[in-house]
Design a protein around this motif. Structure first.
Motif, PDB file in Angstrom:
ATOM      1  N   ALA A  21      27.637  48.504  49.072  1.00  0.00           N
ATOM      2  CA  ALA A  21      26.978  47.233  49.378  1.00  0.00           C
ATOM      3  C   ALA A  21      26.353  46.620  48.131  1.00  0.00           C
ATOM      4  CB  ALA A  21      25.922  47.434  50.454  1.00  0.00           C
ATOM      5  N   LYS A  22      25.984  47.454  47.173  1.00  0.00           N
ATOM      6  CA  LYS A  22      25.404  46.963  45.919  1.00  0.00           C
ATOM      7  C   LYS A  22      26.474  46.566  44.909  1.00  0.00           C
ATOM      8  CE  LYS A  22      21.178  49.653  46.279  1.00  0.00           C
ATOM      9  NZ  LYS A  22      20.404  50.755  45.713  1.00  0.00           N
ATOM     10  N   GLY A  23      27.750  46.757  45.272  1.00  0.00           N
ATOM     11  CA  GLY A  23      28.825  46.327  44.392  1.00  0.00           C
ATOM     12  C   GLY A  23      29.606  47.440  43.715  1.00  0.00           C
ATOM     13  N   GLU A  24      29.225  48.691  43.949  1.00  0.00           N
ATOM     14  CA  GLU A  24      29.932  49.809  43.327  1.00  0.00           C
ATOM     15  C   GLU A  24      31.222  50.135  44.080  1.00  0.00           C
ATOM     16  OE1 GLU A  24      27.740  53.372  42.221  1.00  0.00           O
ATOM     17  OE2 GLU A  24      25.876  52.264  42.584  1.00  0.00           O
ATOM     18  N   THR A  25      32.143  50.770  43.401  1.00  0.00           N
ATOM     19  CA  THR A  25      33.363  51.266  44.016  1.00  0.00           C
ATOM     20  C   THR A  25      33.353  52.780  43.913  1.00  0.00           C
ATOM     21  OG1 THR A  25      34.593  49.290  43.422  1.00  0.00           O
ATOM     22  CG2 THR A  25      35.889  51.251  43.906  1.00  0.00           C
ATOM     23  N   PRO A  44      30.865  39.890  44.768  1.00  0.00           N
ATOM     24  CA  PRO A  44      30.926  38.906  43.688  1.00  0.00           C
ATOM     25  C   PRO A  44      31.199  39.603  42.370  1.00  0.00           C
ATOM     26  CG  PRO A  44      28.653  39.301  44.333  1.00  0.00           C
ATOM     27  CD  PRO A  44      29.527  40.066  45.287  1.00  0.00           C
ATOM     28  N   SER A  45      31.959  38.973  41.509  1.00  0.00           N
ATOM     29  CA  SER A  45      32.204  39.574  40.215  1.00  0.00           C
ATOM     30  C   SER A  45      30.935  39.494  39.377  1.00  0.00           C
ATOM     31  CB  SER A  45      33.378  38.903  39.523  1.00  0.00           C
ATOM     32  OG  SER A  45      33.277  37.515  39.613  1.00  0.00           O
ATOM     33  N   ALA A  46      30.860  40.331  38.377  1.00  0.00           N
ATOM     34  CA  ALA A  46      29.669  40.417  37.544  1.00  0.00           C
ATOM     35  C   ALA A  46      29.302  39.048  36.980  1.00  0.00           C
ATOM     36  CB  ALA A  46      29.898  41.409  36.423  1.00  0.00           C
ATOM     37  N   GLY A  47      28.031  38.707  37.058  1.00  0.00           N
ATOM     38  CA  GLY A  47      27.570  37.432  36.545  1.00  0.00           C
ATOM     39  C   GLY A  47      27.728  36.279  37.504  1.00  0.00           C
ATOM     40  N   LYS A  48      28.249  36.502  38.689  1.00  0.00           N
ATOM     41  CA  LYS A  48      28.474  35.421  39.648  1.00  0.00           C
ATOM     42  C   LYS A  48      27.564  35.539  40.865  1.00  0.00           C
ATOM     43  CE  LYS A  48      32.750  33.953  38.104  1.00  0.00           C
ATOM     44  NZ  LYS A  48      33.461  32.758  38.149  1.00  0.00           N
TER      45      LYS A  48
END
Length: 83
Positions: A21-25, A44-48
């Protein structure tokens, strides 16, 4: 990207889901062989990730925005003719 075995994935599924949920795979492996990948949905991609203020300077909100059309709305609710 972190790799965990099936037993660890079953034991700590809620933690792995929180990481996703925090963006990790996270890759789940069986006997050292990757078999599945846990990824966030629509991450979202990094920085977006910035959303607030993303349209700053694109348009201006009029000072009377909160009262715009109030006369027409009052007319409609007070029984005036509809357009």
């Amino acid at each position: 990207m972190d790799t965990v075995n099936i037993h660890e994935a079953k034991t700590h599924l809620s933690r792995l889901l929180a990481r996703a949920a925090k963006g990790e795979t996270v890759v789940i492996a069986k006997a050292g062989q990757p078999i599945a990948k846990l990824t966030p949905i629509d991450a979202p991609s990094a920085g977006k990730t910035r959303r607030l203020g993303f349209l700053e300077g694109v348009f201006q909100i009029p000072d009377d925005f909160d009262t715009m059309g109030s006369d027409a709305i009052a007319e409609i609710f007070e029984g005036g003719e509809s357009p």
